[in-house]
Design a protein around this motif. Structure first.
Motif, PDB file in Angstrom:
ATOM      1  N   LEU A 178       0.865  -1.183   0.000  1.00 48.27           N
ATOM      2  CA  LEU A 178       0.000   0.000   0.000  1.00 48.27           C
ATOM      3  C   LEU A 178       0.901   1.232   0.000  1.00 48.27           C
ATOM      4  O   LEU A 178       1.641   1.470   0.952  1.00 48.27           O
ATOM      5  CB  LEU A 178      -0.905  -0.014   1.232  1.00 48.27           C
ATOM      6  CG  LEU A 178      -1.967   1.084   1.270  1.00 48.27           C
ATOM      7  CD1 LEU A 178      -3.012   0.876   0.178  1.00 48.27           C
ATOM      8  CD2 LEU A 178      -2.640   1.133   2.630  1.00 48.27           C
ATOM      9  N   ASP A 179       0.835   1.990  -1.112  1.00 47.72           N
ATOM     10  CA  ASP A 179       1.726   3.135  -1.326  1.00 47.72           C
ATOM     11  C   ASP A 179       1.152   4.394  -0.667  1.00 47.72           C
ATOM     12  O   ASP A 179      -0.042   4.458  -0.377  1.00 47.72           O
ATOM     13  CB  ASP A 179       1.846   3.358  -2.839  1.00 47.72           C
ATOM     14  CG  ASP A 179       3.096   4.119  -3.240  1.00 47.72           C
ATOM     15  OD1 ASP A 179       3.874   4.507  -2.361  1.00 47.72           O
ATOM     16  OD2 ASP A 179       3.280   4.314  -4.457  1.00 47.72           O
ATOM     17  N   ASP A 180       2.014   5.364  -0.449  1.00 48.92           N
ATOM     18  CA  ASP A 180       1.594   6.691   0.053  1.00 48.92           C
ATOM     19  C   ASP A 180       0.778   6.586   1.334  1.00 48.92           C
ATOM     20  O   ASP A 180      -0.158   7.376   1.540  1.00 48.92           O
ATOM     21  CB  ASP A 180       0.777   7.442  -1.018  1.00 48.92           C
ATOM     22  CG  ASP A 180       1.552   7.608  -2.317  1.00 48.92           C
ATOM     23  OD1 ASP A 180       2.777   7.495  -2.280  1.00 48.92           O
ATOM     24  OD2 ASP A 180       0.920   7.853  -3.357  1.00 48.92           O
ATOM     25  N   PHE A 181       1.125   5.643   2.200  1.00 43.34           N
ATOM     26  CA  PHE A 181       0.353   5.465   3.427  1.00 43.34           C
ATOM     27  C   PHE A 181       0.382   6.748   4.263  1.00 43.34           C
ATOM     28  O   PHE A 181       1.431   7.364   4.451  1.00 43.34           O
ATOM     29  CB  PHE A 181       0.901   4.303   4.261  1.00 43.34           C
ATOM     30  CG  PHE A 181       0.099   4.090   5.519  1.00 43.34           C
ATOM     31  CD1 PHE A 181      -1.081   3.367   5.479  1.00 43.34           C
ATOM     32  CD2 PHE A 181       0.489   4.665   6.717  1.00 43.34           C
ATOM     33  CE1 PHE A 181      -1.849   3.209   6.618  1.00 43.34           C
ATOM     34  CE2 PHE A 181      -0.274   4.512   7.863  1.00 43.34           C
ATOM     35  CZ  PHE A 181      -1.445   3.785   7.815  1.00 43.34           C
ATOM     36  N   VAL A 235       9.946   2.694   4.250  1.00 43.77           N
ATOM     37  CA  VAL A 235       9.962   4.147   4.396  1.00 43.77           C
ATOM     38  C   VAL A 235      10.611   4.717   3.146  1.00 43.77           C
ATOM     39  O   VAL A 235      11.719   4.317   2.783  1.00 43.77           O
ATOM     40  CB  VAL A 235      10.742   4.579   5.658  1.00 43.77           C
ATOM     41  CG1 VAL A 235      10.800   6.098   5.761  1.00 43.77           C
ATOM     42  CG2 VAL A 235      10.090   3.988   6.909  1.00 43.77           C
ATOM     43  N   GLU A 236       9.926   5.634   2.472  1.00 40.04           N
ATOM     44  CA  GLU A 236      10.502   6.204   1.249  1.00 40.04           C
ATOM     45  C   GLU A 236      10.835   7.673   1.431  1.00 40.04           C
ATOM     46  O   GLU A 236      10.363   8.325   2.356  1.00 40.04           O
ATOM     47  CB  GLU A 236       9.588   5.967   0.045  1.00 40.04           C
ATOM     48  CG  GLU A 236       8.262   6.678   0.080  1.00 40.04           C
ATOM     49  CD  GLU A 236       7.427   6.432  -1.178  1.00 40.04           C
ATOM     50  OE1 GLU A 236       7.976   6.044  -2.220  1.00 40.04           O
ATOM     51  OE2 GLU A 236       6.209   6.657  -1.110  1.00 40.04           O
ATOM     52  N   GLY A 237      11.695   8.185   0.552  1.00 38.87           N
ATOM     53  CA  GLY A 237      12.055   9.597   0.600  1.00 38.87           C
ATOM     54  C   GLY A 237      13.191   9.902   1.555  1.00 38.87           C
ATOM     55  O   GLY A 237      13.338  11.038   2.012  1.00 38.87           O
TER      56      GLY A 237
HETATM   57 CA    CA Z   1       4.851   6.668  -2.634  1.00 38.41          CA
END
Ligand code: CA
Ligand code: C2E
Ligand code: CA
Ligand code: CA
Length: 279
Positions: A178-181, A235-237
């Motif tokens: 699930l992206d952009d949680f 964790v992205e970014g």
């Molecule tokens: Ca994302």
């Protein structure tokens, strides 16, 4: 005062017609172009949080149009979603990725899982699962090497059908993230019921985090929520060492961000991996 308003109106009008003009051109170009000639796929590495091993990549599409120049995905994906062109684009992308996985395997290059973003329209396209299955069979790709990233909004639109698609993809052997949680509006009880394997925490959770201990605690709590739900947490970014150290103290499983590597071509990824292993 009145004159200023007129100028503002005019500026808004110009901006709007400019945007509409661009939109029309995007719609037209998306219909006409040969995907093989104009799209390229970049791969951004994902790293494990514990030993910082290279564990996978996210495939991200790039469009350099002959006539319009470079158009970022944030600009053309929403247009392609509206016109329906997103479906053939996604199928093209999955096929491209499967070909790439085979090439990497032949070269003895192990990239782990490859994540592919899916839009709302794709999840409700009735032939989608069969199309994916055909591609996997044609290229003889182990489905467990594929991960599909979906968003809350992509499910909510047509929930029943979208959830059926997600379940079928999992039955094939692919994993679902699930992206952009944290940017959607779903209730937590709803999230608990979703048939997913991982949760990708939106990069906005890292904004200003280095100086803000409350934000650090908040991130740690959201990561724990994922662990409580038995989900892998990505964790992205992640852009710098300070952020990396903060995440290192949490129960997150994977990290992605410019600190480790930007989205790269296959060749760039291979050299990136070589120098990463030497570090
Ligand atoms: Ca994302
Ligand atoms: P996303 O799925 O959330 O992808 C992550 C975006 O964050 C990518 O932007 C990536 O380049 C960028 N990013 C990665 N690490 C960092 C970092 O450390 N800092 C910052 N500031 N940004 C980072 P990109 O490639 O421009 O893609 C933007 C969005 O466009 C994606 O967001 C996704 O929603 C969509 N998109 C891109 N490729 C595809 C595709 O093939 N299919 C679909 N359906 N959507 C795509
Ligand atoms: Ca994504
Ligand atoms: Ca996004």
């Amino acid at each position: 005062m009145h004159g200023e308003e007129l100028i503002n109106d005019y500026a808004m009008f110009k901006d709007k017609t400019h945007k509409e003009g661009l939109r029309d051109k995007l719609i037209e170009r998306l219909r006409l172009i040969e995907y093989d000639e104009e799209f390229v796929v970049k791969y951004q590495p994902k790293i494990s949080n514990i030993h910082h091993d290279f564990v996978g990549v996210e495939a991200l599409i790039r469009w350099n149009d002959d006539q319009l120049g470079f158009i970022p995905p944030n600009q053309f994906i929403p247009v392609a979603e509206k016109t329906g062109e997103i479906h053939p684009i996604t199928i093209w992308l999955i096929e491209h990725v499967c070909k790439q996985i085979k090439e990497w395997q032949v070269a003895g290059f192990n990239v782990g899982k490859v994540a592919i973003n899916l839009s709302n329209r794709t999840l409700t396209e009735d032939t989608f699962v069969v199309d994916v299955e055909n591609i996997i069979n044609r290229y003889q790709v182990d489905p467990s090497l594929l991960e599909f990233e979906i968003t809350e909004s992509s499910i909510i639109d047509d929930e029943k059908i979208a959830l059926m698609t997600v379940k079928s993809l999992r039955e094939l052997g692919a994993t679902i993230a699930l992206d952009d949680f944290g940017t959607g509006f779903s209730s937590l009880t709803y999230l608990r019921k979703l048939p997913i394997d991982k949760m990708k925490i939106d990069k906005s959770f890292l904004d200003g985090i280095v100086e803000d201990s409350l934000a650090q605690q908040f991130l740690a709590d959201v990561i724990n929520l994922g662990s409580t739900l038995s989900l892998g947490v990505v964790v992205e970014g992640v852009e710098n060492e300070e952020e990396l150290n903060i995440i290192g103290q949490t129960s997150a499983d994977e990290i992605q961000g410019f600190y480790f590597g930007k989205p790269m071509s296959s060749d760039e990824l291979i050299s990136w991996d070589t120098s990463y292993n030497e570090k």
